[in-house]
Design an enzyme around this catalytic site. Structure first.
Site, PDB file in Angstrom:
ATOM      1  N   CYS A  40     -99.372  26.495  49.509  1.00 18.29           N
ATOM      2  CA  CYS A  40     -98.957  25.189  50.142  1.00 18.29           C
ATOM      3  C   CYS A  40     -99.851  24.087  49.362  1.00 18.29           C
ATOM      4  CB  CYS A  40     -99.211  24.987  51.702  1.00 18.29           C
ATOM      5  SG  CYS A  40    -100.665  25.752  52.329  1.00 18.29           S
ATOM      6  N   ARG A  53    -106.849  37.112  48.860  1.00 18.23           N
ATOM      7  CA  ARG A  53    -107.913  36.991  50.045  1.00 18.23           C
ATOM      8  C   ARG A  53    -108.794  37.912  50.227  1.00 18.23           C
ATOM      9  NH1 ARG A  53    -103.208  34.863  54.378  1.00 18.23           N
ATOM     10  NH2 ARG A  53    -102.132  33.246  52.929  1.00 18.23           N
ATOM     11  N   GLN A  68     -96.664  36.235  47.779  1.00 14.21           N
ATOM     12  CA  GLN A  68     -96.087  35.782  49.301  1.00 14.21           C
ATOM     13  C   GLN A  68     -94.720  35.280  49.103  1.00 14.21           C
ATOM     14  OE1 GLN A  68     -97.716  35.931  51.694  1.00 14.21           O
ATOM     15  NE2 GLN A  68     -97.096  34.182  53.231  1.00 14.21           N
ATOM     16  N   ASP A 106     -92.707  32.832  49.925  1.00 14.13           N
ATOM     17  CA  ASP A 106     -93.139  31.392  50.310  1.00 14.13           C
ATOM     18  C   ASP A 106     -92.161  30.468  49.991  1.00 14.13           C
ATOM     19  OD1 ASP A 106     -94.786  30.084  51.891  1.00 14.13           O
ATOM     20  OD2 ASP A 106     -96.543  30.168  50.252  1.00 14.13           O
ATOM     21  N   HIS A 145     -91.968  25.803  50.823  1.00 12.81           N
ATOM     22  CA  HIS A 145     -92.281  24.388  51.585  1.00 12.81           C
ATOM     23  C   HIS A 145     -91.165  23.331  51.515  1.00 12.81           C
ATOM     24  CE1 HIS A 145     -95.787  26.715  50.286  1.00 12.81           C
ATOM     25  NE2 HIS A 145     -96.461  26.415  51.528  1.00 12.81           N
ATOM     26  N   LYS A 185     -94.810  26.233  65.876  1.00 20.81           N
ATOM     27  CA  LYS A 185     -94.436  27.229  64.897  1.00 20.81           C
ATOM     28  C   LYS A 185     -93.286  28.147  65.694  1.00 20.81           C
ATOM     29  CE  LYS A 185     -98.049  30.498  65.076  1.00 20.81           C
ATOM     30  NZ  LYS A 185     -98.831  31.221  64.285  1.00 20.81           N
ATOM     31  N   HIS A 234     -93.735  25.000  56.228  1.00 21.24           N
ATOM     32  CA  HIS A 234     -94.040  26.335  55.704  1.00 21.24           C
ATOM     33  C   HIS A 234     -93.172  27.311  56.138  1.00 21.24           C
ATOM     34  CE1 HIS A 234     -98.499  24.445  54.943  1.00 21.24           C
ATOM     35  NE2 HIS A 234     -97.836  23.829  55.677  1.00 21.24           N
TER      36      HIS A 234
END
Length: 586
Positions: free
Chosen positions: A285, A314, A332, A334, A336, A415, A461
């Site tokens: 992000c 991570r 990911q 992902d 945005h 969320k 997100h």
């Protein structure tokens, strides 16, 4: 079912708590059995869990392995037959410490020292065994009907790696033998479907001590991964996303701006470049924020929808690593979205349609949860009210059933989470839609509104698969390696019966290969039965083409599918059918 509470009264147990009480009592009975067999055993924690129960034990110089389980289980059954009564009593702190000291329970003594000054200290006893516990428990040991020990592992006292490593013995317990048998069958099925086992057999991926938690993708696994990625690319285009890629390593100042350096650094890998601190990104992000800020934005530019298959790292504890489910490096799924406040419902609805389309493709049932404002949130009451209402309207517009999870939103916004259920009844939180006021504020993002004023966009997100690694692990277990044809590493395997039919088998394979089908000829000097078994059990191939002399003479094929039925087919017709199946992702 009647249970004994720590104030001494006996009452009917609520139905939703029965399994917990059974498992908690099983932990005490297991501890009593171990104490009889290993008198030097010193007990730490022994709780019930969602999946069963365990006890952490200091055995001194002794060791317990799974080979010892039959003896422990036999002693547990003996205790159950003795029908010992559970009793409970309460002691003052000094009396409790004296009792535990007399019984050489050093871990219980340490636990007492950590309790608040006003804490009640209660004990449960069955026969000669006494355990410090808040309960409740069964009233008699005979009420424990069905149990089994399932594993042994190491566990640090209080979960601290600087403390002593204890022996953790795990077990399961149920209200009936039938329920236990059903669970054991499910465990057998889970072992049969284990993606780590199937991954080895099908040569999808490997792990190596040179990089714990960093998967190595093998050729077959790359086929699955690339096929899934191609589907992902097509879905991003269909739903109007623009794809981007952000750097894997970014400076400390970026992560300080995003807040990760202060709040997430323990999970980040860091390095120095030109004497400055950098971090390998744990998420994508902040990079998306820099892309947004790269040039001035107008209200006409919004929504800006940026998708990224971002490579993230991570730090996970080594003991928590688990195949593709828990890794240190992952890609990911992902995206945005940068939107105006008036676009919340429209864009959340659009994102939800994309995520539910993913799950429909693979047949996963799912439940939806809306998480609202937590206590430690940031942003105005008005922003939160508008955001939560926008999410509600989106779900209701789609006619999606959902539950409210009060106060479990992220600190930066509410969320929606999608919880998938797999064939073993396990749930996975993969999809998420999160509204974020914090990062646009931290990065001073803005757009020029219709009236010329500067406004801050809202950030969404979005993830659908979660990580590609975990999703492929889930698919591997869901299909038990028998991937649908479009995902399968090998789609057709051609099996010549003898050397006489090899040439025709290769010509059949060439025809399929020219049509875009992944195909291989097994022309080894092996019996056809052996080839079929290997193609079915190891390759898990959707279609086998058996090529004997009759097929070679007639110019056709014998097709054997996963139902194990074999039918004569015209080659051209089969090619047309299988290519349509692949193209339509059936």
């Amino acid at each position: 079912m009647k249970v004994l509470y720590n104030d001494g009264h006996v009452a009917e147990c609520p139905a939703d708590e029965e399994l917990h009480v059974i498992r908690h009592s099983a932990a005490h009975i297991m501890a009593q059995a171990i104490k009889r067999l290993y008198p030097e055993a010193d007990f730490a924690y022994g709780p019930a869990t969602d999946n069963g129960f365990y006890y952490d034990i200091d055995l001194g110089d002794k060791k317990i392995s799974e080979e010892d389980f039959p003896a422990i289980e036999a002693e547990m059954k003996k205790i159950c037959k003795e029908n010992l009564k559970f009793t409970t009593f309460e002691l003052s702190r000094d009396e409790a410490k004296k009792l535990m000291a007399e019984r050489n329970e050093k871990y219980k003594l340490e636990h007492i020292d950590g309790l608040p000054a006003d804490a009640r200290i209660t004990f449960y006893q069955q026969g000669e065994y006494i355990d410090m516990c808040v309960g409740p428990h069964l009233t008699y040991t005979k009420a424990l009907k069905a149990f089994k020990l399932t594993g042994v592992s190491g566990a640090y006292w209080k979960g601290d790696k600087d403390n002593k490593m204890l022996t953790r013995i795990n077990g399961i317990a149920f209200g009936s033998k039938e329920a236990l048998e059903e669970h054991l069958k499910m465990l057998e099925e889970a072992a049969r479907r284990d993606h780590r086992k199937i991954g080895r057999e099908m040569e999808l991926f490997m792990m190596n001590d040179a990089g714990p938690g960093f998967p190595f993708w093998l050729p077959n696994g790359m086929v699955v991964r690339n096929s899934l990625m191609q589907y992902w690319h097509e879905m991003q285009a269909k739903f109007g996303y623009e794809e981007v890629q952000t750097p894997v390593i970014l400076s400390r100042t970026l992560w300080e701006t995003s807040g990760h350096w202060d709040h997430y650094k323990a999970n980040m890998y860091t390095t120095k470049i030109d004497e400055e601190d950098y971090a390998i990104k744990p998420m994508n992000c902040p990079g998306a924020c820099l892309i947004y800020k790269n040039k001035p934005r107008s209200y006409r530019d919004l929504p800006l929808k940026l998708a990224e298959a971002g490579l993230d790292h991570r730090h996970e504890l080594k003991g928590a690593l688990h195949g593709l489910f828990r890794v240190r490096e992952f890609t990911q799924d992902d995206a945005h979205l940068f939107i105006r406040p008036d676009q919340i419902t429209e864009q959340v609805t659009d994102v939800a349609h994309l995520i539910t389309a993913y799950y429909a493709q693979f047949g996963f049932p799912y439940k939806v949860e809306l998480s609202t404002r937590p206590d430690d949130s940031m942003g105005s009451d008005e922003d939160w009210a508008n955001a939560e209402e926008g999410l509600r309207r989106a779900l209701e517009t789609m006619g999606v059933e959902y539950t409210i999870n009060e106060g479990d939103g992220a600190f930066y916004g509410p969320k929606i989470d999608f919880h998938l259920q797999d064939c073993l009844g396990r749930t996975w939180q993969c999809g998420t839609i999160q509204l974020d006021f914090q990062l646009p504020h931290n990065f001073q993002l803005e757009y020029t509104d219709a009236d010329g004023s500067k406004k801050q966009p809202i950030m969404i997100h979005r993830a659908g698969f979660g990580s590609f690694e975990r999703f492929i692990g889930m698919l591997t277990e869901e299909y038990a390696g028998k991937f649908p044809t479009w995902l399968s590493p090998l789609q057709v395997k051609v099996l010549p019966v003898s050397e006489k039919t090899r040439d025709y088998a290769h010509s059949v394979a060439d025809t399929l290969r020219d049509a875009g089908v992944r195909v291989k000829v097994d022309d080894r000097d092996e019996k056809i039965g052996y080839k079929i078994r290997e193609a079915r059990s190891l390759d898990r191939v959707p279609y086998m083409l058996i090529i004997g002399e009759k097929e070679a003479e007639a110019g056709n094929i014998s097709v054997r599918d996963r139902s194990n039925e074999t039918v004569q087919r015209d080659l051209a017709d089969f090619v047309a059918d299988v290519t349509a199946e692949i193209a339509e992702r059936r």
